[in-house]
Design an enzyme around this catalytic site. Structure first.
Site, PDB file in Angstrom:
ATOM      1  N   ASP A  15      30.752  50.411  48.219  1.00 14.89           N
ATOM      2  CA  ASP A  15      31.892  49.607  47.814  1.00 14.89           C
ATOM      3  C   ASP A  15      33.091  50.106  48.643  1.00 14.89           C
ATOM      4  OD1 ASP A  15      33.849  48.317  46.099  1.00 14.89           O
ATOM      5  OD2 ASP A  15      34.145  50.292  45.177  1.00 14.89           O
ATOM      6  N   ASP A  17      37.115  49.686  47.730  1.00 12.76           N
ATOM      7  CA  ASP A  17      38.205  50.235  46.908  1.00 12.76           C
ATOM      8  C   ASP A  17      37.704  51.319  45.959  1.00 12.76           C
ATOM      9  OD1 ASP A  17      40.565  48.848  47.567  1.00 12.76           O
ATOM     10  OD2 ASP A  17      39.874  47.081  46.497  1.00 12.76           O
ATOM     11  N   ARG A 128      37.700  31.502  48.442  1.00 13.44           N
ATOM     12  CA  ARG A 128      36.909  32.138  49.499  1.00 13.44           C
ATOM     13  C   ARG A 128      35.613  31.350  49.727  1.00 13.44           C
ATOM     14  NH1 ARG A 128      37.782  38.248  47.095  1.00 13.44           N
ATOM     15  NH2 ARG A 128      40.039  38.323  47.415  1.00 13.44           N
ATOM     16  N   ARG A 139      49.019  37.234  44.543  1.00 17.27           N
ATOM     17  CA  ARG A 139      48.596  38.213  45.542  1.00 17.27           C
ATOM     18  C   ARG A 139      49.728  38.660  46.463  1.00 17.27           C
ATOM     19  NH1 ARG A 139      43.812  39.634  45.023  1.00 17.27           N
ATOM     20  NH2 ARG A 139      44.197  41.048  46.735  1.00 17.27           N
ATOM     21  N   ARG A 146      52.381  45.618  42.423  1.00 17.15           N
ATOM     22  CA  ARG A 146      50.937  45.700  42.148  1.00 17.15           C
ATOM     23  C   ARG A 146      50.654  46.839  41.160  1.00 17.15           C
ATOM     24  NH1 ARG A 146      45.700  45.672  44.432  1.00 17.15           N
ATOM     25  NH2 ARG A 146      46.142  43.862  45.704  1.00 17.15           N
ATOM     26  N   SER A 184      43.580  41.393  40.018  1.00 19.83           N
ATOM     27  CA  SER A 184      42.939  40.078  40.034  1.00 19.83           C
ATOM     28  C   SER A 184      41.532  40.187  39.456  1.00 19.83           C
ATOM     29  CB  SER A 184      42.852  39.591  41.479  1.00 19.83           C
ATOM     30  OG  SER A 184      42.024  40.466  42.231  1.00 19.83           O
ATOM     31  N   ASP A 186      37.416  38.209  40.093  1.00 24.99           N
ATOM     32  CA  ASP A 186      36.625  37.319  40.941  1.00 24.99           C
ATOM     33  C   ASP A 186      35.769  36.414  40.068  1.00 24.99           C
ATOM     34  OD1 ASP A 186      37.615  38.632  43.203  1.00 24.99           O
ATOM     35  OD2 ASP A 186      36.025  40.129  43.126  1.00 24.99           O
ATOM     36  N   ASP A 215      32.751  52.444  42.207  1.00 30.05           N
ATOM     37  CA  ASP A 215      33.553  52.974  41.096  1.00 30.05           C
ATOM     38  C   ASP A 215      33.575  52.068  39.868  1.00 30.05           C
ATOM     39  OD1 ASP A 215      35.088  51.050  42.450  1.00 30.05           O
ATOM     40  OD2 ASP A 215      36.980  51.943  41.836  1.00 30.05           O
ATOM     41  N   ASP A 229      20.854  48.144  39.268  1.00 33.89           N
ATOM     42  CA  ASP A 229      19.683  47.416  39.749  1.00 33.89           C
ATOM     43  C   ASP A 229      18.542  48.395  40.042  1.00 33.89           C
ATOM     44  OD1 ASP A 229      19.224  44.442  41.187  1.00 33.89           O
ATOM     45  OD2 ASP A 229      17.949  46.075  41.950  1.00 33.89           O
ATOM     46  N   THR A 232      18.124  49.968  43.568  1.00 29.67           N
ATOM     47  CA  THR A 232      19.062  50.936  44.161  1.00 29.67           C
ATOM     48  C   THR A 232      19.100  52.228  43.354  1.00 29.67           C
ATOM     49  OG1 THR A 232      20.971  50.246  42.845  1.00 29.67           O
ATOM     50  CG2 THR A 232      20.627  49.086  44.933  1.00 29.67           C
TER      51      THR A 232
END
Ligand code: M1P
Length: 253
Positions: A15, A17, A128, A139, A146, A184, A186, A215, A229, A232
């Site tokens: 990942d 961030d 997107r 944004r 932020r 935000s 998703d 994280d 999963d 992994t």
């Protein structure tokens, strides 16, 4: 033993961030030296982020990631880039259809128009390829704004409440919601979470071990599904320093 696997047998997925960088900040020189100098020669490496490719470039020092990483998976892997070439892309418009999308977008805009926050800026929906990113503060907020919203959201659960309203209103639409960052969330069809990138990997490659570092591994976080999963081995981190520590342990660096 992970440390005994050859580079082509071992895949490490990261990942962005909170894992390679602190939230929405740039990767440090120290981390890059460690990663490119010590980790990359030992394992196949890939990034799977919630953000789009442009934001990955901003955080990871530009377009060089296309050369440095074997796989780059922006938008949870709904865009697939291998050895610097885009090899696949998901299309949320085709999947949901314009009428459903508009119903959803209109509802979101109405909801946001009635939401009172200490401050609001611009760009509340980022559309997107394979997902939408919805941002109550907008944004275009500054870094200080932020951080302020992130603290306000911790206290008032603005995003969680909005997600719960959307889940209820659109229960019959193939959409799911996840929080990957500070300001935000998703929105994408069910199953288009970060495990999506594993579809591409499984189809064209066979690694002996796939490790994932992230994280936001708790339920509702955008690392949750891939971390849990069975394909992994998941590593929960809170900072890039944690990532360095775990890599040093498992690769015996
Ligand atoms: O990569 C994690 C998230 O990064 C951004 O989140 P925010 O701006 O809220 O901190 C967004 O690009 C989001 O889509 C992504 O999941």
């Amino acid at each position: 033993m992970t440390s005994e696997l050859k580079r082509e047998e071992l895949l490490l997925l990261f990942d962005v961030d909170g894992t390679l960088t602190m939230p929405r900040t740039s990767v440090t020189q120290e981390f890059e030296d460690f990663f490119y100098g010590k980790v990359k020669p030992r394992a196949t490496v890939g990034i799977v982020g919630g953000s789009d490719l442009e934001k990955m470039f901003e955080q990871l020092n530009g377009k060089k990631i296309l050369k440095e990483f074997d796989f780059v998976f922006p938008e949870n892997g709904l865009v697939q880039i291998e050895k610097g070439e885009e090899v696949g892309k998901q299309d949320i418009i085709g999947h949901l259809g314009e009428p459903t999308l508009q119903k959803f977008l209109n509802f979101v805009l109405r909801y946001l128009s009635e939401l009172e926050l200490p401050i609001k800026r611009g760009t509340f929906i980022e559309f997107r390829n394979g997902m939408m990113n919805i941002c109550p503060i907008g944004r275009q907020c500054s870094r200080a704004e932020r951080n302020m919203f992130a603290a306000y959201d911790d206290e008032h659960q603005i995003r969680k409440k909005m997600i719960s309203v959307l889940k209820n209103e659109f229960h019959d639409v193939d959409l799911t919601y996840s929080i990957g960052g500070q300001i935000s969330f998703d929105v994408f069809p069910k199953g288009w979470d970060k495990t999506y990138c594993l579809r591409h990997i499984e189809k064209y490659h066979s690694f002996k071990e796939i490790h994932f570092f992230g994280d936001k591994t708790e339920a509702g976080g955008n690392d949750h599904e891939i971390f849990n999963d069975p394909r992994t081995i998941g590593h929960k981190v809170a900072t890039p320093d944690d990532t360095v520590r775990i890599l040093t342990e498992i690769l015996k660096l």
